[in-house]
Motif scaffolding. Structure first.
Motif, PDB file in Angstrom:
ATOM      1  N   VAL A  57     -21.374  -7.514  35.715  1.00 26.26           N
ATOM      2  CA  VAL A  57     -21.819  -7.469  34.323  1.00 26.26           C
ATOM      3  C   VAL A  57     -23.340  -7.557  34.294  1.00 26.26           C
TER       4      VAL A  57
ATOM      5  N   ARG B  48     -20.621  -3.379  31.629  1.00 30.13           N
ATOM      6  CA  ARG B  48     -19.624  -3.840  32.601  1.00 30.13           C
ATOM      7  C   ARG B  48     -19.245  -2.727  33.565  1.00 30.13           C
TER       8      ARG B  48
ATOM      9  N   GLY C 293     -22.920 -13.726  26.089  1.00 34.98           N
ATOM     10  CA  GLY C 293     -21.482 -13.647  26.291  1.00 34.98           C
ATOM     11  C   GLY C 293     -20.893 -14.817  25.520  1.00 34.98           C
TER      12      GLY C 293
ATOM     13  N   CYS D  63     -28.316 -15.023  28.457  1.00 37.99           N
ATOM     14  CA  CYS D  63     -29.189 -14.504  29.513  1.00 37.99           C
ATOM     15  C   CYS D  63     -30.638 -14.894  29.217  1.00 37.99           C
TER      16      CYS D  63
ATOM     17  N   PHE E  12     -26.862  -7.918  32.074  1.00 36.94           N
ATOM     18  CA  PHE E  12     -27.347  -8.517  30.827  1.00 36.94           C
ATOM     19  C   PHE E  12     -28.838  -8.246  30.681  1.00 36.94           C
TER      20      PHE E  12
ATOM     21  N   ALA F 175     -29.288 -11.437  25.758  1.00 35.30           N
ATOM     22  CA  ALA F 175     -27.896 -11.018  25.524  1.00 35.30           C
ATOM     23  C   ALA F 175     -26.973 -12.222  25.705  1.00 35.30           C
TER      24      ALA F 175
ATOM     25  N   THR G 132     -25.355  -5.806  26.965  1.00 33.81           N
ATOM     26  CA  THR G 132     -24.486  -6.060  28.125  1.00 33.81           C
ATOM     27  C   THR G 132     -23.741  -4.780  28.519  1.00 33.81           C
TER      28      THR G 132
END
Lengths: 109, 109
Positions: free
Chosen positions: B36, B22, B44, B91, B38, B42, B20
């Motif tokens: 963001v 940002r 979060g 993701c 991904f 990945a 990831t």
């Protein structure tokens, strides 16, 4: 308060005339995402509102006027401005903006 | 308070590890746009924060969990949820999200 999840296929597009159309996307009382489509030469006249606004350019090219300052923007460019700041836009190449407001634009519901 | 205008070329991408990354985009004290990226698989992790959040899926596919509810989303889909609501994502296909927060995530600056 509940979450809101909106799939793209369920968005309702409202023709605003003058080459612009609006889709109100997911929102809570505190925040609202709105996608606005512009044909070339369509205008969002300079206006103000009490909501804070951020804008993400999804596609196309636009000349914004924010607080009297002109800026040309394209895909991936972003703007953020406080409550009450005068702003407007002219579409230079057909495209779409994401406008995000806090709090929600109750006048769009 | 001033407006902030950020051109895409000036965005700074911060690698967060785990597939990831940002980019903090335009923001004021009241609102912040964050993009963001991904890679597939990945994660979060499920978390909470005091900020209200809305999310627009720019590309890819994601399985979100919002307040214990699973939902699969793709391009143009949107979510909006209040302060303190647990949320996370996996993701499924490489892509990008726009996360918008109110107020600004000072921890991202």
């Amino acid at each position: 308060m509940d979450a809101m999840i909106l799939h793209a296929a369920d968005a309702v597009k409202k023709d605003l005339g003058g080459g612009t159309a609006r889709e109100v996307l997911a929102h809570t009382e505190q925040m609202m995402i709105v996608r606005v489509s512009f044909l070339r030469d369509a205008v969002g006249s300079i206006h103000t509102h009490p909501h804070c606004q951020s804008t993400y350019i999804l596609s196309g090219r636009f000349r914004f006027n924010v607080d009297g300052r002109d800026v040309e923007v394209g895909p991936g460019d972003t703007l953020s401005f406080p409550s009450g700041m005068p702003h407007g836009t002219l579409c230079l190449e057909e495209g779409q903006l994401l406008d995000i407001f806090t709090p929600r634009r109750d006048d769009f519901l």
